[in-house]
Each structure stands twice: as C-alpha cells, then as structure tokens.
Design an enzyme around this catalytic site. Sequence first.
Site, PDB file in Angstrom:
ATOM      1  N   HIS A   1     -68.188  54.704  -4.891  1.00  0.00           N
ATOM      2  CA  HIS A   1     -68.211  55.916  -5.723  1.00  0.00           C
ATOM      3  C   HIS A   1     -67.360  57.044  -5.137  1.00  0.00           C
ATOM      4  CE1 HIS A   1     -71.438  54.649  -8.573  1.00  0.00           C
ATOM      5  NE2 HIS A   1     -71.653  53.787  -7.599  1.00  0.00           N
TER       6      HIS A   1
ATOM      7  N   ASP B   1     -62.891  64.337  -4.485  1.00  0.00           N
ATOM      8  CA  ASP B   1     -64.051  63.792  -5.185  1.00  0.00           C
ATOM      9  C   ASP B   1     -63.679  62.419  -5.731  1.00  0.00           C
ATOM     10  OD1 ASP B   1     -66.627  63.862  -6.261  1.00  0.00           O
ATOM     11  OD2 ASP B   1     -66.375  65.890  -7.059  1.00  0.00           O
TER      12      ASP B   1
HETATM   13  C1  GDG Z   1     -70.817  60.690  -6.508  1.00  0.00           C
HETATM   14  C2  GDG Z   1     -69.336  60.956  -6.211  1.00  0.00           C
HETATM   15  C3  GDG Z   1     -68.807  60.392  -8.581  1.00  0.00           C
HETATM   16  C4  GDG Z   1     -75.912  68.488 -10.437  1.00  0.00           C
HETATM   17  N1  GDG Z   1     -76.758  69.552 -10.415  1.00  0.00           N
HETATM   18  C5  GDG Z   1     -77.788  69.211 -11.185  1.00  0.00           C
HETATM   19  C6  GDG Z   1     -77.582  67.932 -11.685  1.00  0.00           C
HETATM   20  N2  GDG Z   1     -76.418  67.518 -11.206  1.00  0.00           N
HETATM   21  C7  GDG Z   1     -75.807  66.240 -11.597  1.00  0.00           C
HETATM   22  C8  GDG Z   1     -74.586  66.502 -12.433  1.00  0.00           C
HETATM   23  C9  GDG Z   1     -73.858  65.174 -12.313  1.00  0.00           C
HETATM   24  C10 GDG Z   1     -74.267  64.717 -10.918  1.00  0.00           C
HETATM   25  O1  GDG Z   1     -75.385  65.502 -10.507  1.00  0.00           O
HETATM   26  C11 GDG Z   1     -73.173  64.960  -9.912  1.00  0.00           C
HETATM   27  O2  GDG Z   1     -72.198  64.003 -10.109  1.00  0.00           O
HETATM   28  P1  GDG Z   1     -70.756  64.175  -9.497  1.00  0.00           P
HETATM   29  O3  GDG Z   1     -69.929  63.080 -10.036  1.00  0.00           O
HETATM   30  O4  GDG Z   1     -70.234  65.526  -9.824  1.00  0.00           O
HETATM   31  O5  GDG Z   1     -70.898  64.129  -7.903  1.00  0.00           O
HETATM   32  P2  GDG Z   1     -71.738  63.342  -6.756  1.00  0.00           P
HETATM   33  O6  GDG Z   1     -73.165  63.666  -6.775  1.00  0.00           O
HETATM   34  O7  GDG Z   1     -71.026  63.706  -5.486  1.00  0.00           O
HETATM   35  O8  GDG Z   1     -71.522  61.781  -7.094  1.00  0.00           O
HETATM   36  C12 GDG Z   1     -68.610  61.410  -7.465  1.00  0.00           C
HETATM   37  C13 GDG Z   1     -70.271  60.025  -8.752  1.00  0.00           C
HETATM   38  O9  GDG Z   1     -70.860  59.634  -7.508  1.00  0.00           O
HETATM   39  C14 GDG Z   1     -70.462  58.867  -9.729  1.00  0.00           C
HETATM   40  O10 GDG Z   1     -69.731  57.749  -9.333  1.00  0.00           O
HETATM   41  O11 GDG Z   1     -68.318  60.942  -9.795  1.00  0.00           O
HETATM   42  O12 GDG Z   1     -67.234  61.576  -7.199  1.00  0.00           O
HETATM   43  O13 GDG Z   1     -69.184  61.925  -5.161  1.00  0.00           O
HETATM   44  O14 GDG Z   1     -74.334  64.250 -13.244  1.00  0.00           O
HETATM   45  O15 GDG Z   1     -75.001  66.833 -13.730  1.00  0.00           O
HETATM   46  N3  GDG Z   1     -78.430  67.293 -12.501  1.00  0.00           N
HETATM   47  C15 GDG Z   1     -79.557  67.956 -12.854  1.00  0.00           C
HETATM   48  N4  GDG Z   1     -79.821  69.231 -12.409  1.00  0.00           N
HETATM   49  C16 GDG Z   1     -78.969  69.877 -11.582  1.00  0.00           C
HETATM   50  O16 GDG Z   1     -79.201  71.017 -11.226  1.00  0.00           O
HETATM   51  N5  GDG Z   1     -80.441  67.363 -13.657  1.00  0.00           N
END
Ligand code: GDG
Length: 465
Positions: free
Chosen positions: A158, A366
Amino acid sequence: MSRLIVVSNRVSAPKAMGAKGAQGGLAVALSAALGDYGGIWFGWSGQETDTFTGHLDMQRNQGVTTATIDLEPQDVDEYYNGYANRTLWPLFHYRIDLTEYDRNFGEGYERVNARFADSVGPLIEPGDLVWIQDYHLLPLASLLRGKGLKNRIGLFLHTPWPPTRLLVTLPFHERLVTSMLACDLIGFQTSEWLESFLHYIDKELGLPVSPDGEIEYEGRTIQARAFPIGIDYADFTAGAKSPEAEASYQKLRQSTRGRKVLIGVDRLDYSKGLGERLDSFGRFLTDNPEMAKDVVLLQIAPPSRGDVASYQQIREDLERKAGHINGAHADVAWVPIRYVNRGYPRTELAGFYRAADIGLVTPLRDGMNLVAKEYVAAQNPEDPGVLILSRFAGAALQMPDAVLVNPMSSEEVSIAIKYALDMSKEERIERHTKLLASVRDSNVENWTRDFIADLSGRTPAPDLI
Ligand code: GDG
C-alpha cells in the site's frame, strides 16, 4: 472456485453488530471478496498477551470468517512500532532521516512473521489463494513456502516503493527483497513504485526482468504489476447523501458564515505533509491579505501510531504551528485554522468534504491517497470544489485534472490556493467531471477483482497442476 485467505497486520472484518459504514473502503472490499470466495481473514488481534501461545480466535460475522492471534508486548515493540513503523514506513516514504535501524527490530519482525506463518499455515488448504497485505508482512510468503506451501501467493504494497539508492541504506535489504520473490504476484499502487522495484531487482539482484514486469528467479516467474487502489465509490457517494452528511455539511457551512472553506483530512503522520501545508496556508494569508479574512482551513488529523516518538513530535509541532498562524492572523470574529485532533464517522466526513471549496491533499509522499478520491466523490457535480493534490501522491498519476503542486514549496501551494479560489465554475466542473470518472471507474471493488483475477491466473506451483 478457490477460497481466499487474506493476511494483514490487523483484521478489520465486520463486527457482529457493526454497521457497514464503520469499516473503511479497503476493509469493505476485502470483506466482500471474502464473502464471495469464502475463506479467512487472518491477522493480529491488536491485543497483547504475556506469552505467545498461537491461540487462534476464530469468528464468523456477516459471511466473513476471521482468525486472529495476540502478540507479546515485545513483538508489538519490535515488529509493529519498531521495524514496521520506525524502519520500513519512513524508508518507504523516502525519509531516511527518520529511519531507525535496530537489530532487535529486525529480529522481532522476522519472529512475528514466523508466528504469522505458523498460525495461518495450517488454515490454508491446497488450491486456496493467499493474499498478503502490506509492508508489515514482506517475508511472510517465503516463510510459508518454507513450510511446503505450494499455493498461489500474492502481495500488495500500500506504500510507495523507494528508489534503489535509498533502499540500499537498509541493512540486509537483499534478504528482505529476495524473500518477497516467494510470491507469484507482487502488486504496487502505481507504475512509479513498480518501476523502482524492478530497478532494484535488475540493478541489485541482477535478475532478468521482462518489460511487462515478469521476474525470473530460481526457475519461477514472478509477476510485478501496478494495481491502483480506489475507494468504495457506491458506498461513499451514498454516504455523502445521508442525513448525517447533510447535517455535517450544514454545520460547517453555517459556522464558517459564507467564507471559502479548505479541508485537509489525514492521519497524523509526517508523510502527509501537514506542517508544510500549514506553512503554505500561512503564506497564502500573508500574500493575499485582501482574501485572508474570507477563508478558513479545517484540518482534521486523527492521531495515529502514538507509541512512536516521531509521531508524538509531529503532534506537538503541528499544535504549535497552528497556534502561531492563528495568533498572527486571527481577530475576535475569525480564526483561520481549525485544527481538529480527532476522527469523525465516514458519513460526517463526507459532509465536510462536500461543504469545502478546496480539498487540500498535499502529502510529501503517499502510496496512493484515498482522501483525494473521497473529496472528489463527495462533491456536488453541478458546483464542485477544487482538488489541490501533491504530485508526490500515487493518486496524482490517476488524477492529472487536479491542481497538482509540489507540497514542499509554500509559494507554489499558496499560488494554487489563490488559483483554485478564483477558478471559474466552468473550469471547476470540467476538471471535476474527469476526476469523478476516474474515481468511479478505478474503485476498490475493481481493484480487488483485478488483483484476485490476476492471482488466480498465475500458474500454480508445479506439484499442484
Ligand atoms: C495507506 C497508504 C493508501 C482519515 N481521517 C478519518 C478517516 N480517515 C480515512 C480517510 C481515508 C483513510 O482514512 C486514509 O487513507 P489514505 O489513503 O489517505 O492514507 P493511509 O491511511 O496512509 O493509507 C495510502 C492507502 O493505504 C490504501 O491503499 O492510499 O497511500 O499510506 O479513507 O477517509 N476516516 C474516518 N474518520 C476520520 O476522521 N472515518
């Protein structure tokens, strides 16, 4: 049809009483695939035990079987907080300045991967497809092969894959990467990370690599490919129209009183570029005094990995920075940055996204970044907001119609904010239409389907034929 065995650090399958919306998109998609194929989701329970026993806690909810194990505190320190999050995570995000190399971390990582192999191995039947998730479990496939497992094994990373020049700073890097070659299929988020991986395989391991990512190793062929992950589009857009989303939309709109709203939503992590983002917003306020009082930045940053020192540090730095910028610019009726250190339910988040005129997604590095996709999916297509996106997020390759920026340059981000605020409705709609099509089509169901289809099509190990 083959069963599917998913192995990840933590398991996030539906709870008996849990609402669907409580799971993230990845968990929903994996649960759906497990529901279709049957099989098991295996991982760490998140609980600690004084002495590791290998006891499996098996549960079945909403058609998904989960099996979890507890780990010892030393395992959690050395494997999870140590090698995974103090060594591999910073290194894979190009932060060799934060990368810690500690022999105990490496040993703990191997020990826990061996414990995973010992525990999940007996659950795997001939013909099952095994799908390993992420950087916590890179050597797991080779440990399973060591137990005689002939099944098709896939691994999806990821995170980014770092350039060879950075990866070689990791002690025993050859051993780690070679262990991944026990898989049949290795998936990356983007062609950029895939190319870095193949470069390493060619230059450091000297193995033959075909132009379409086939690696020859010990008489086997391993396929490496990009599978860009997406969001659960249908579920997310439905959530964005829910009463909870409408309520949070109204709350943010009313409390900002007609001002333009910028939103950032990120786990509190140095890879997300939060400090640089606040600096850029501060610069925008300074450079555009005539617009300053008409904008508000809502930054939602739920804490994560609080046991790791660099994460405690970033939390302090951001609180100080937000305080400084607010102190310098606020007046009695207006505070420019609302910095919120907590999480919100997904539906409320969708309402906040919809209420925001600009989505400010500026990670320094990212793997993909799903917030960028959620922001686009939550917009009103007839009057959408503008996505400002870091060119260093994997998502930038799929979303060229965002306003792409270098997040390290506060000047560039400040100019992009001004540009986005001045953008005509026509241009906003034009960009959003293209972005939305990409977010809709490369959704997480398709990602799961493509990976599993590719894994199923691999030639199984010889004595399974
Ligand atoms: C890893 C990789 C890759 C955030 N704050 C809240 C909340 N979130 C959710 C977001 C989003 C998720 O968390 C974060 O996803 P990201 O993709 O931005 O980043 P990582 O957590 O670092 O994820 C990344 C991912 O894996 C998938 O392969 O895209 O690059 O680092 O869905 O909405 N969700 C809730 N409340 C919050 O306050 N419910």
